[in-house]
Design a protein around this motif. Structure first.
Motif, mmCIF file in Angstrom:
data_model
loop_
_atom_site.group_PDB
_atom_site.id
_atom_site.type_symbol
_atom_site.label_atom_id
_atom_site.label_comp_id
_atom_site.label_asym_id
_atom_site.label_seq_id
_atom_site.Cartn_x
_atom_site.Cartn_y
_atom_site.Cartn_z
ATOM 1 N N VAL A 155 -39.728 16.248 26.154
ATOM 2 C CA VAL A 155 -39.259 16.182 27.535
ATOM 3 C C VAL A 155 -39.669 14.824 28.099
ATOM 4 C CG1 VAL A 155 -39.428 17.173 29.841
ATOM 5 C CG2 VAL A 155 -39.422 18.673 27.834
ATOM 6 N N ASN A 156 -38.691 14.000 28.404
ATOM 7 C CA ASN A 156 -38.949 12.683 28.973
ATOM 8 C C ASN A 156 -38.748 12.735 30.487
ATOM 9 O OD1 ASN A 156 -39.451 11.434 26.456
ATOM 10 N ND2 ASN A 156 -37.249 11.184 26.096
ATOM 11 N N ILE A 157 -39.787 12.393 31.243
ATOM 12 C CA ILE A 157 -39.680 12.409 32.703
ATOM 13 C C ILE A 157 -39.040 11.094 33.142
ATOM 14 C CG2 ILE A 157 -40.885 12.629 34.881
ATOM 15 C CD1 ILE A 157 -40.880 15.167 33.140
ATOM 16 N N SER A 158 -37.828 11.181 33.650
ATOM 17 C CA SER A 158 -37.053 10.010 34.043
ATOM 18 C C SER A 158 -36.985 9.941 35.567
ATOM 19 C CB SER A 158 -35.650 10.078 33.432
ATOM 20 O OG SER A 158 -34.929 8.898 33.692
ATOM 21 N N SER A 159 -35.871 9.454 36.085
ATOM 22 C CA SER A 159 -35.716 9.323 37.537
ATOM 23 C C SER A 159 -34.250 9.094 37.872
ATOM 24 C CB SER A 159 -36.540 8.138 38.049
ATOM 25 O OG SER A 159 -36.216 7.841 39.391
ATOM 26 N N LEU A 160 -33.840 9.610 39.018
ATOM 27 C CA LEU A 160 -32.497 9.307 39.504
ATOM 28 C C LEU A 160 -32.358 7.805 39.740
ATOM 29 C CD1 LEU A 160 -29.731 10.331 40.393
ATOM 30 C CD2 LEU A 160 -30.692 10.787 42.659
ATOM 31 N N GLY A 161 -33.494 7.118 39.911
ATOM 32 C CA GLY A 161 -33.476 5.667 40.045
ATOM 33 C C GLY A 161 -32.900 4.966 38.820
ATOM 34 N N GLY A 162 -32.844 5.669 37.692
ATOM 35 C CA GLY A 162 -32.272 5.106 36.474
ATOM 36 C C GLY A 162 -30.790 5.382 36.316
ATOM 37 N N SER A 163 -30.186 6.057 37.289
ATOM 38 C CA SER A 163 -28.759 6.360 37.213
ATOM 39 C C SER A 163 -27.931 5.114 37.528
ATOM 40 C CB SER A 163 -28.405 7.470 38.207
ATOM 41 O OG SER A 163 -26.999 7.581 38.353
ATOM 42 N N ILE A 164 -27.117 4.696 36.577
ATOM 43 C CA ILE A 164 -26.258 3.522 36.775
ATOM 44 C C ILE A 164 -25.154 3.843 37.784
ATOM 45 C CG2 ILE A 164 -24.620 1.967 35.633
ATOM 46 C CD1 ILE A 164 -26.339 2.302 33.078
ATOM 47 N N LYS A 165 -24.662 5.062 37.738
ATOM 48 C CA LYS A 165 -23.597 5.467 38.654
ATOM 49 C C LYS A 165 -24.094 5.585 40.087
ATOM 50 C CE LYS A 165 -20.171 9.097 39.479
ATOM 51 N NZ LYS A 165 -19.604 10.386 39.013
ATOM 52 N N ALA A 183 -33.119 3.942 32.976
ATOM 53 C CA ALA A 183 -31.783 4.037 32.389
ATOM 54 C C ALA A 183 -31.893 3.980 30.864
ATOM 55 C CB ALA A 183 -30.891 2.907 32.908
ATOM 56 N N ALA A 184 -32.764 3.093 30.376
ATOM 57 C CA ALA A 184 -32.982 2.991 28.933
ATOM 58 C C ALA A 184 -33.645 4.249 28.387
ATOM 59 C CB ALA A 184 -33.828 1.761 28.623
ATOM 60 N N LEU A 185 -34.548 4.854 29.156
ATOM 61 C CA LEU A 185 -35.191 6.095 28.725
ATOM 62 C C LEU A 185 -34.165 7.214 28.583
ATOM 63 C CD1 LEU A 185 -37.780 7.725 28.128
ATOM 64 C CD2 LEU A 185 -37.962 8.152 30.586
ATOM 65 N N ASN A 186 -33.197 7.244 29.489
ATOM 66 C CA ASN A 186 -32.132 8.251 29.380
ATOM 67 C C ASN A 186 -31.349 8.074 28.084
ATOM 68 O OD1 ASN A 186 -32.941 9.154 31.884
ATOM 69 N ND2 ASN A 186 -31.251 8.225 33.008
ATOM 70 N N MET A 187 -31.053 6.824 27.728
ATOM 71 C CA MET A 187 -30.356 6.575 26.474
ATOM 72 C C MET A 187 -31.241 6.934 25.282
ATOM 73 S SD MET A 187 -27.899 5.757 24.537
ATOM 74 C CE MET A 187 -26.564 4.918 25.417
ATOM 75 N N LEU A 188 -32.530 6.616 25.369
ATOM 76 C CA LEU A 188 -33.453 6.986 24.297
ATOM 77 C C LEU A 188 -33.436 8.495 24.075
ATOM 78 C CD1 LEU A 188 -35.795 6.504 22.296
ATOM 79 C CD2 LEU A 188 -37.355 6.692 24.262
ATOM 80 N N THR A 189 -33.446 9.251 25.172
ATOM 81 C CA THR A 189 -33.419 10.709 25.064
ATOM 82 C C THR A 189 -32.174 11.180 24.334
ATOM 83 O OG1 THR A 189 -34.611 10.851 27.163
ATOM 84 C CG2 THR A 189 -33.582 12.870 26.349
ATOM 85 N N LYS A 190 -31.031 10.573 24.664
ATOM 86 C CA LYS A 190 -29.783 10.928 23.977
ATOM 87 C C LYS A 190 -29.897 10.632 22.488
ATOM 88 C CE LYS A 190 -25.474 12.336 24.006
ATOM 89 N NZ LYS A 190 -25.122 13.700 24.441
ATOM 90 N N CYS A 191 -30.457 9.467 22.164
ATOM 91 C CA CYS A 191 -30.631 9.093 20.755
ATOM 92 C C CYS A 191 -31.576 10.057 20.041
ATOM 93 C CB CYS A 191 -31.155 7.665 20.648
ATOM 94 S SG CYS A 191 -30.014 6.389 21.212
ATOM 95 N N GLN A 192 -32.678 10.407 20.711
ATOM 96 C CA GLN A 192 -33.619 11.358 20.117
ATOM 97 C C GLN A 192 -32.955 12.716 19.882
ATOM 98 O OE1 GLN A 192 -36.707 11.046 23.124
ATOM 99 N NE2 GLN A 192 -38.042 9.906 21.741
ATOM 100 N N SER A 193 -32.124 13.139 20.832
ATOM 101 C CA SER A 193 -31.452 14.434 20.681
ATOM 102 C C SER A 193 -30.549 14.449 19.457
ATOM 103 C CB SER A 193 -30.652 14.768 21.947
ATOM 104 O OG SER A 193 -29.463 13.997 22.039
ATOM 105 N N LEU A 194 -29.907 13.315 19.173
ATOM 106 C CA LEU A 194 -29.027 13.219 18.004
ATOM 107 C C LEU A 194 -29.829 13.107 16.708
ATOM 108 C CD1 LEU A 194 -26.388 10.740 19.485
ATOM 109 C CD2 LEU A 194 -26.116 13.212 19.155
ATOM 110 N N GLY A 195 -30.914 12.326 16.765
ATOM 111 C CA GLY A 195 -31.698 12.100 15.561
ATOM 112 C C GLY A 195 -32.606 13.245 15.179
#
Length: 256
Positions: A155-165, A183-195
């Motif tokens: 579980v990665n604690i991120s922030s709405l502050g990282g939302s590009i949209k 924003a990069a942490l959100n992408m890392l989480t996606k990558c971790q979910s796939l890997g």
């Protein structure tokens, strides 16, 4: 919806704020984890006094020295946790440690960007790598093939502050290094979910809300207790369909 049921959990940045809130809530559960590992940079320092007080009352709480910017410290922490858990593995890794530099766009520096990225993004990457063997052990020791936080999860604690949209509250705080790191942490989480899916590990990133902490500052909207209780309730309900997603503390899908 049942309560989150896990044998072991590790929380980074656990000496204050949301991290300390997680530790307190885990210890207060009707059926608390057998082991709660609370990681922070200076376990014996004044800023970890509340953790020390909790550890004196809860034998299942183990305070771990961990600097998430130091690979050798991360490896040592993983070895310490493995020594305690043995073959059972680690059910839940909560990457909470983070820093914020309140600088303007024109005031951001290379030093700030590197420091914030190293803590907020590279730290969770390296922790995921270091604790992967223990997470895999926990997943293999659980019944069933479905993903869940009770089985094994990051579980990665991120922030709405990282939302590009959304680019949330830009007028109040540029905080470019923080925004980019999350924003990069959100992408890392996606990558971790796939890997890590093949290993039975669920990966999710959470926006805890604008929480009343030192980092949250003026204008904070919810207490640490409210945020953490809601996130734990959410974690108990997450399943295969949620891995790789960006959710807020109430389970609402956040704009990427």
């Amino acid at each position: 919806m049942g309560e989150l049921s896990i044998r072991s959990v590790l929380v980074t940045g656990a000496n204050r704020g949301i991290g300390l809130g997680f530790v307190q809530q885990f210890l207060q559960m009707p059926k608390p984890p057998e082991w709660v590992f609370a990681a922070c940079r200076d376990p014996k320092g004044q800023r970890a006094q509340e953790l020390q007080n909790l550890a004196s009352r809860h034998p299942n709480l183990v305070i771990i020295q961990l600097d998430v910017t130091d690979p050798s410290s991360i490896k040592a922490a993983a070895a310490r946790v493995e020594e305690q858990l043995g073959a059972s593995g680690l059910n839940l890794l909560i990457n909470n440690a983070a820093i914020l530099k309140m600088t303007t766009l024109d005031g951001e520096t290379l030093e700030d960007m590197i420091q914030v990225y190293t803590t907020n993004t590279a730290g969770p990457l390296l922790l995921g790598q270091a604790f992967l063997p223990l997470l895999k052990k926990a997943a293999q020791g659980s019944s069933g093939s479905a993903l869940s936080c009770s089985k094994a999860a990051i579980v990665n604690i991120s922030s709405l502050g990282g939302s590009i949209k959304e680019v949330y509250v830009w007028d109040l705080a540029h905080a470019v290094s923080y925004r980019c790191s999350k924003a990069a942490l959100n992408m890392l989480t996606k990558c971790q979910s796939l890997g890590y899916r093949e290993h039975g590990i669920l990966c999710v990133t959470l926006h805890p809300g604008w929480v009343q902490t030192d980092m949250g500052g003026p204008g904070s909207q919810i207490t640490v207790e409210e945020s953490v209780k809601a996130m734990l309730k959410l974690l108990s309900s997450l399943s295969e369909k949620d891995t790789g997603t960006f959710l807020n503390w109430e389970g609402k899908v956040m704009p990427w």
